[in-house]
Design a protein around this motif. Structure first.
Motif, PDB file in Angstrom:
ATOM      1  N   VAL A 113      -2.325   8.617  -2.125  1.00 37.98           N
ATOM      2  CA  VAL A 113      -1.180   7.767  -1.801  1.00 37.98           C
ATOM      3  C   VAL A 113      -1.344   6.395  -2.459  1.00 37.98           C
ATOM      4  O   VAL A 113      -2.456   5.889  -2.628  1.00 37.98           O
ATOM      5  CB  VAL A 113      -1.051   7.634  -0.270  1.00 37.98           C
ATOM      6  CG1 VAL A 113      -0.049   6.542   0.122  1.00 37.98           C
ATOM      7  CG2 VAL A 113      -0.662   8.977   0.344  1.00 37.98           C
ATOM      8  N   MET A 114      -0.200   5.804  -2.809  1.00 40.15           N
ATOM      9  CA  MET A 114      -0.160   4.433  -3.325  1.00 40.15           C
ATOM     10  C   MET A 114       0.405   3.502  -2.257  1.00 40.15           C
ATOM     11  O   MET A 114       1.428   3.810  -1.639  1.00 40.15           O
ATOM     12  CB  MET A 114       0.703   4.356  -4.587  1.00 40.15           C
ATOM     13  CG  MET A 114       0.879   2.948  -5.155  1.00 40.15           C
ATOM     14  SD  MET A 114       1.983   2.890  -6.624  1.00 40.15           S
ATOM     15  CE  MET A 114       0.921   3.630  -7.866  1.00 40.15           C
ATOM     16  N   LEU A 115      -0.273   2.367  -2.036  1.00 37.03           N
ATOM     17  CA  LEU A 115       0.215   1.332  -1.130  1.00 37.03           C
ATOM     18  C   LEU A 115       0.580   0.091  -1.940  1.00 37.03           C
ATOM     19  O   LEU A 115      -0.228  -0.398  -2.732  1.00 37.03           O
ATOM     20  CB  LEU A 115      -0.846   0.956  -0.095  1.00 37.03           C
ATOM     21  CG  LEU A 115      -1.361   2.062   0.828  1.00 37.03           C
ATOM     22  CD1 LEU A 115      -2.409   1.494   1.788  1.00 37.03           C
ATOM     23  CD2 LEU A 115      -0.226   2.720   1.610  1.00 37.03           C
ATOM     24  N   ILE A 116       1.807  -0.400  -1.742  1.00 39.84           N
ATOM     25  CA  ILE A 116       2.243  -1.643  -2.386  1.00 39.84           C
ATOM     26  C   ILE A 116       2.245  -2.725  -1.312  1.00 39.84           C
ATOM     27  O   ILE A 116       2.983  -2.633  -0.321  1.00 39.84           O
ATOM     28  CB  ILE A 116       3.646  -1.486  -2.999  1.00 39.84           C
ATOM     29  CG1 ILE A 116       3.623  -0.393  -4.075  1.00 39.84           C
ATOM     30  CG2 ILE A 116       4.121  -2.807  -3.590  1.00 39.84           C
ATOM     31  CD1 ILE A 116       4.977  -0.085  -4.673  1.00 39.84           C
ATOM     32  N   CYS A 117       1.419  -3.725  -1.477  1.00 40.17           N
ATOM     33  CA  CYS A 117       1.232  -4.747  -0.447  1.00 40.17           C
ATOM     34  C   CYS A 117       2.264  -5.852  -0.615  1.00 40.17           C
ATOM     35  O   CYS A 117       2.252  -6.575  -1.615  1.00 40.17           O
ATOM     36  CB  CYS A 117      -0.177  -5.321  -0.540  1.00 40.17           C
ATOM     37  SG  CYS A 117      -1.479  -4.074  -0.396  1.00 40.17           S
ATOM     38  N   TYR A 139      -4.377   4.374  -4.480  1.00 40.58           N
ATOM     39  CA  TYR A 139      -3.892   3.254  -5.293  1.00 40.58           C
ATOM     40  C   TYR A 139      -3.508   2.076  -4.393  1.00 40.58           C
ATOM     41  O   TYR A 139      -2.796   2.251  -3.398  1.00 40.58           O
ATOM     42  CB  TYR A 139      -2.665   3.661  -6.103  1.00 40.58           C
ATOM     43  CG  TYR A 139      -2.839   4.874  -6.982  1.00 40.58           C
ATOM     44  CD1 TYR A 139      -3.267   4.754  -8.304  1.00 40.58           C
ATOM     45  CD2 TYR A 139      -2.551   6.153  -6.499  1.00 40.58           C
ATOM     46  CE1 TYR A 139      -3.407   5.870  -9.120  1.00 40.58           C
ATOM     47  CE2 TYR A 139      -2.692   7.274  -7.300  1.00 40.58           C
ATOM     48  CZ  TYR A 139      -3.116   7.129  -8.602  1.00 40.58           C
ATOM     49  OH  TYR A 139      -3.254   8.231  -9.404  1.00 40.58           O
ATOM     50  N   ILE A 140      -3.946   0.872  -4.764  1.00 40.09           N
ATOM     51  CA  ILE A 140      -3.581  -0.349  -4.064  1.00 40.09           C
ATOM     52  C   ILE A 140      -2.898  -1.277  -5.072  1.00 40.09           C
ATOM     53  O   ILE A 140      -3.512  -1.700  -6.063  1.00 40.09           O
ATOM     54  CB  ILE A 140      -4.806  -1.066  -3.462  1.00 40.09           C
ATOM     55  CG1 ILE A 140      -5.602  -0.125  -2.546  1.00 40.09           C
ATOM     56  CG2 ILE A 140      -4.375  -2.327  -2.734  1.00 40.09           C
ATOM     57  CD1 ILE A 140      -4.896   0.235  -1.259  1.00 40.09           C
ATOM     58  N   VAL A 141      -1.616  -1.590  -4.832  1.00 42.01           N
ATOM     59  CA  VAL A 141      -0.862  -2.465  -5.727  1.00 42.01           C
ATOM     60  C   VAL A 141      -0.755  -3.835  -5.060  1.00 42.01           C
ATOM     61  O   VAL A 141      -0.116  -3.987  -4.017  1.00 42.01           O
ATOM     62  CB  VAL A 141       0.543  -1.898  -6.012  1.00 42.01           C
ATOM     63  CG1 VAL A 141       1.297  -2.815  -6.966  1.00 42.01           C
ATOM     64  CG2 VAL A 141       0.444  -0.486  -6.587  1.00 42.01           C
ATOM     65  N   SER A 142      -1.391  -4.830  -5.668  1.00 41.64           N
ATOM     66  CA  SER A 142      -1.434  -6.152  -5.064  1.00 41.64           C
ATOM     67  C   SER A 142      -1.999  -7.130  -6.080  1.00 41.64           C
ATOM     68  O   SER A 142      -2.623  -6.744  -7.062  1.00 41.64           O
ATOM     69  CB  SER A 142      -2.340  -6.120  -3.813  1.00 41.64           C
ATOM     70  OG  SER A 142      -2.533  -7.419  -3.290  1.00 41.64           O
ATOM     71  N   ASN A 143      -1.782  -8.421  -5.852  1.00 46.85           N
ATOM     72  CA  ASN A 143      -2.485  -9.439  -6.632  1.00 46.85           C
ATOM     73  C   ASN A 143      -3.368 -10.282  -5.722  1.00 46.85           C
ATOM     74  O   ASN A 143      -3.707 -11.414  -6.033  1.00 46.85           O
ATOM     75  CB  ASN A 143      -1.514 -10.318  -7.433  1.00 46.85           C
ATOM     76  CG  ASN A 143      -0.464 -10.963  -6.544  1.00 46.85           C
ATOM     77  OD1 ASN A 143      -0.569 -10.934  -5.323  1.00 46.85           O
ATOM     78  ND2 ASN A 143       0.550 -11.549  -7.152  1.00 46.85           N
ATOM     79  N   ASN A 144      -3.762  -9.686  -4.581  1.00 45.20           N
ATOM     80  CA  ASN A 144      -4.606 -10.350  -3.591  1.00 45.20           C
ATOM     81  C   ASN A 144      -6.073 -10.082  -3.928  1.00 45.20           C
ATOM     82  O   ASN A 144      -6.581  -8.975  -3.734  1.00 45.20           O
ATOM     83  CB  ASN A 144      -4.264  -9.824  -2.188  1.00 45.20           C
ATOM     84  CG  ASN A 144      -4.984 -10.573  -1.080  1.00 45.20           C
ATOM     85  OD1 ASN A 144      -6.165 -10.866  -1.200  1.00 45.20           O
ATOM     86  ND2 ASN A 144      -4.272 -10.847   0.001  1.00 45.20           N
ATOM     87  N   PHE A 158      -7.141  -0.265  -8.241  1.00 48.06           N
ATOM     88  CA  PHE A 158      -6.456  -1.526  -7.992  1.00 48.06           C
ATOM     89  C   PHE A 158      -5.496  -1.820  -9.135  1.00 48.06           C
ATOM     90  O   PHE A 158      -5.868  -1.785 -10.307  1.00 48.06           O
ATOM     91  CB  PHE A 158      -7.451  -2.673  -7.842  1.00 48.06           C
ATOM     92  CG  PHE A 158      -8.329  -2.554  -6.636  1.00 48.06           C
ATOM     93  CD1 PHE A 158      -7.845  -2.868  -5.381  1.00 48.06           C
ATOM     94  CD2 PHE A 158      -9.633  -2.094  -6.754  1.00 48.06           C
ATOM     95  CE1 PHE A 158      -8.650  -2.739  -4.260  1.00 48.06           C
ATOM     96  CE2 PHE A 158     -10.449  -1.969  -5.649  1.00 48.06           C
ATOM     97  CZ  PHE A 158      -9.960  -2.287  -4.391  1.00 48.06           C
ATOM     98  N   ILE A 159      -4.248  -2.121  -8.787  1.00 46.93           N
ATOM     99  CA  ILE A 159      -3.198  -2.398  -9.758  1.00 46.93           C
ATOM    100  C   ILE A 159      -2.644  -3.790  -9.467  1.00 46.93           C
ATOM    101  O   ILE A 159      -2.142  -4.045  -8.371  1.00 46.93           O
ATOM    102  CB  ILE A 159      -2.078  -1.344  -9.676  1.00 46.93           C
ATOM    103  CG1 ILE A 159      -2.640   0.055  -9.935  1.00 46.93           C
ATOM    104  CG2 ILE A 159      -0.954  -1.673 -10.647  1.00 46.93           C
ATOM    105  CD1 ILE A 159      -1.756   1.172  -9.427  1.00 46.93           C
ATOM    106  N   ARG A 160      -2.757  -4.675 -10.437  1.00 49.46           N
ATOM    107  CA  ARG A 160      -2.235  -6.028 -10.274  1.00 49.46           C
ATOM    108  C   ARG A 160      -0.745  -6.036 -10.581  1.00 49.46           C
ATOM    109  O   ARG A 160      -0.311  -5.518 -11.610  1.00 49.46           O
ATOM    110  CB  ARG A 160      -2.959  -6.997 -11.204  1.00 49.46           C
ATOM    111  CG  ARG A 160      -2.435  -8.422 -11.104  1.00 49.46           C
ATOM    112  CD  ARG A 160      -3.177  -9.359 -12.038  1.00 49.46           C
ATOM    113  NE  ARG A 160      -2.558 -10.686 -12.002  1.00 49.46           N
ATOM    114  CZ  ARG A 160      -2.839 -11.634 -11.114  1.00 49.46           C
ATOM    115  NH1 ARG A 160      -3.768 -11.397 -10.200  1.00 49.46           N
ATOM    116  NH2 ARG A 160      -2.226 -12.802 -11.137  1.00 49.46           N
ATOM    117  N   ILE A 161       0.051  -6.622  -9.684  1.00 51.06           N
ATOM    118  CA  ILE A 161       1.497  -6.708  -9.897  1.00 51.06           C
ATOM    119  C   ILE A 161       1.924  -8.170 -10.003  1.00 51.06           C
ATOM    120  O   ILE A 161       1.473  -9.019  -9.229  1.00 51.06           O
ATOM    121  CB  ILE A 161       2.278  -5.989  -8.779  1.00 51.06           C
ATOM    122  CG1 ILE A 161       3.771  -5.962  -9.103  1.00 51.06           C
ATOM    123  CG2 ILE A 161       2.007  -6.607  -7.407  1.00 51.06           C
ATOM    124  CD1 ILE A 161       4.575  -5.029  -8.228  1.00 51.06           C
TER     125      ILE A 161
END
Length: 305
Positions: A113-117, A139-144, A158-161
């Motif tokens: 699963v992908m989570l968009i924070c 998947y973790i989508v965040s810039n935290n 980790f995916i930076r958005i």
């Protein structure tokens, strides 16, 4: 890997469909799609093309903008298209709805699963931390950066958005800023500890539906500089005193864009389509112009990666 964030509207999905068909042997793109329409005709057309083109995609199952009030309609309406779970990534935007997301994941047997924070999420919450660390989440989508440190060692992607497109109030305002730096994330996301990067392509993150005929037409094209940074050029019409003659405004903007493309020897499927419309003196409509600019960006990033 690049994870462009697009809404499930007609021309965004046409851009993805055509990219999947035209990308060639290489693909470094996994699009994130947020459905926003009650009808799913465009998604029913797009998803099979993405699958046939071997372009995996992330589908947001709890959209936060648009017309969809009951998220269960998404999987019900697209049950055939989403039958093979290897082809897509179940994705959730996390606000304060952690229990509902955990329930959806377990009741549907979702994996990877992908989570968009979202900005409303308290990433220090023990409930969120438990969700993010669970085996079902990949998947973790965040810039935290604090969150990335907290989840280090838990085998997450980790995916930076970032929101890279600096939208102006009026299209005519782009006459004052013909070009500007767009991104350098493709150069540094790996060094910064991310497995991928994300943005909203050449669109703003703000969701706006529809709109009046503009006074000016502006075509936004990304390209790569000699130092490998990605910049964006804004090609804008000049006869912007009224809403009449939108075809002429497109021709003015397209003339500038095609001259730049030829001067820089930029050639891909999107740029060639724009050239064809201009050379044949055809006006494709503003939706198709948006599709061309999105597809140009996807082709550019894919070719770089």
């Amino acid at each position: 890997m690049y994870y462009p964030y697009l809404r499930g509207r007609q021309f965004e999905l046409i851009a993805l469909r055509e990219y999947a068909q035209q990308r060639g042997d290489n693909n470094q793109i996994i699009p994130i799609i947020e459905p926003v329409k009650k009808t799913f005709n465009s998604l029913k057309l797009a998803i099979p093309r993405l699958i046939a083109g071997e372009v995996k995609f992330a589908l947001i199952l709890n959209p936060q903008v648009g017309e969809i009030e009951d998220s269960s309609h998404i999987t019900e309406s697209l049950s055939i298209e989403l039958e093979n779970k290897d082809n897509w990534i179940p994705t959730f935007i996390v606000t304060n709805n952690i229990l509902a997301i955990r329930t959806a994941i377990h009741s549907n047997g979702y994996e990877n699963v992908m989570l968009i924070c979202s900005d409303m999420l308290d990433t220090s919450s023990e409930h969120f931390e438990a969700l993010a660390k669970s085996d079902q989440v990949k998947y973790i989508v965040s810039n935290n950066r604090t969150l990335k440190r907290t989840l280090r060692g838990h085998n997450k992607f980790f995916i930076r958005i970032d929101d890279k497109f600096e939208a102006q109030k009026r299209n005519s305002d782009y006459l004052e800023i013909p070009e500007q730096k767009f991104t350098e994330e493709h150069l540094f996301f790996g060094e910064d500890g991310y497995q991928g990067f994300s943005d909203y392509t050449v669109l703003t993150s703000d969701f706006k539906e529809g709109g009046a005929t503009p006074y000016a037409v502006s075509i936004h094209l990304t390209y790569q500089k000699a130092n490998e940074e990605i910049w964006i050029r804004h090609f804008t019409s000049e006869s912007n005193f009224g809403r009449e003659n939108i075809q002429g405004k497109f021709a003015e903007a397209a003339r500038k864009a095609v001259h730049f493309l030829d001067e820089e020897n930029i050639e891909n499927n999107a740029s060639n389509e724009l050239r064809d419309y201009y050379n044949q003196e055809k006006y494709p409509g503003l939706g198709m112009v948006k599709k061309i600019t999105i597809k140009n960006h996807l082709e550019l990033i894919n070719s770089i990666l």
